[in-house]
Motif scaffolding. Sequence first.
Motif, short mmCIF file in Angstrom:
data_model
loop_
_atom_site.label_atom_id
_atom_site.label_comp_id
_atom_site.label_asym_id
_atom_site.label_seq_id
_atom_site.Cartn_x
_atom_site.Cartn_y
_atom_site.Cartn_z
N LYS A 177 0.79 -1.27 0.18
CA LYS A 177 -0.06 -0.16 0.05
C LYS A 177 0.83 1.07 0.08
CE LYS A 177 -3.64 2.23 2.76
NZ LYS A 177 -4.43 2.29 3.69
N THR A 178 0.41 1.99 -0.92
CA THR A 178 1.12 3.60 -0.87
C THR A 178 0.31 4.46 -0.40
OG1 THR A 178 0.42 3.96 -3.11
CG2 THR A 178 2.44 2.64 -2.78
N PRO A 179 0.95 5.69 0.01
CA PRO A 179 0.12 6.82 0.37
C PRO A 179 -1.04 7.23 -0.50
CG PRO A 179 2.42 7.19 1.14
CD PRO A 179 2.21 6.02 0.19
N ARG A 180 -1.94 7.81 -0.07
CA ARG A 180 -2.76 8.47 -0.92
C ARG A 180 -2.18 9.43 -1.57
NH1 ARG A 180 -9.13 9.19 0.70
NH2 ARG A 180 -8.91 6.91 0.43
N LYS A 181 -2.65 9.79 -2.93
CA LYS A 181 -1.89 10.87 -3.69
C LYS A 181 -2.75 12.21 -3.21
CE LYS A 181 -0.33 8.45 -7.83
NZ LYS A 181 -0.05 7.46 -7.01
N VAL A 182 -1.97 13.23 -3.19
CA VAL A 182 -2.57 14.74 -2.79
C VAL A 182 -2.32 15.32 -4.02
CG1 VAL A 182 -2.44 16.47 -1.28
CG2 VAL A 182 -2.02 14.33 -0.36
#
Length: 153
Positions: A106-111
């Motif tokens: 899992k990667t951080p949610r894109k902003v």
Amino acid sequence: FWDPKSRKWGQAHMQARFSILKTFLEAGEGFTVLDYSQDDLSDLTVRMDREKILTVGRKAVEEYLQKLHVFKCTADYEAGKKLYDDMTDVDEWWANKVRPEVLRRKTPRKVFVQANTYEKDGKVELREYEPTNEGMIRSWSERGVYPEVVVGI
């Protein structure tokens, strides 16, 4: 999104996405496959044959959605619930093998941060910001949309 303790889905749209993934996997003809060689699934890849999207994929989704639609229109709650529950059932393999690997990757949610334009000495200047929460706040604060809010970053 799927809780292993309660064995329930937390978000309906994620449950629906899982049912569509299973529909793709069950479509056959090599349309969508889970490719891996390691027992721990550390090399797990979802492979989709893009050449078959409009043929095999479309037909599979069409048939699945048509079944759900017919059950809904005919008020056949039991059959509709059984179909959807079967398609969204997370068996032990998905729960104990696939889920941990997906969470590991899992990667951080894109902003998404909106840039601002300013006029300076008769020229337009573009000011961009870092794609972080701080960058988003800075972008909004420098826009002057809410002058009564003071943000010190």
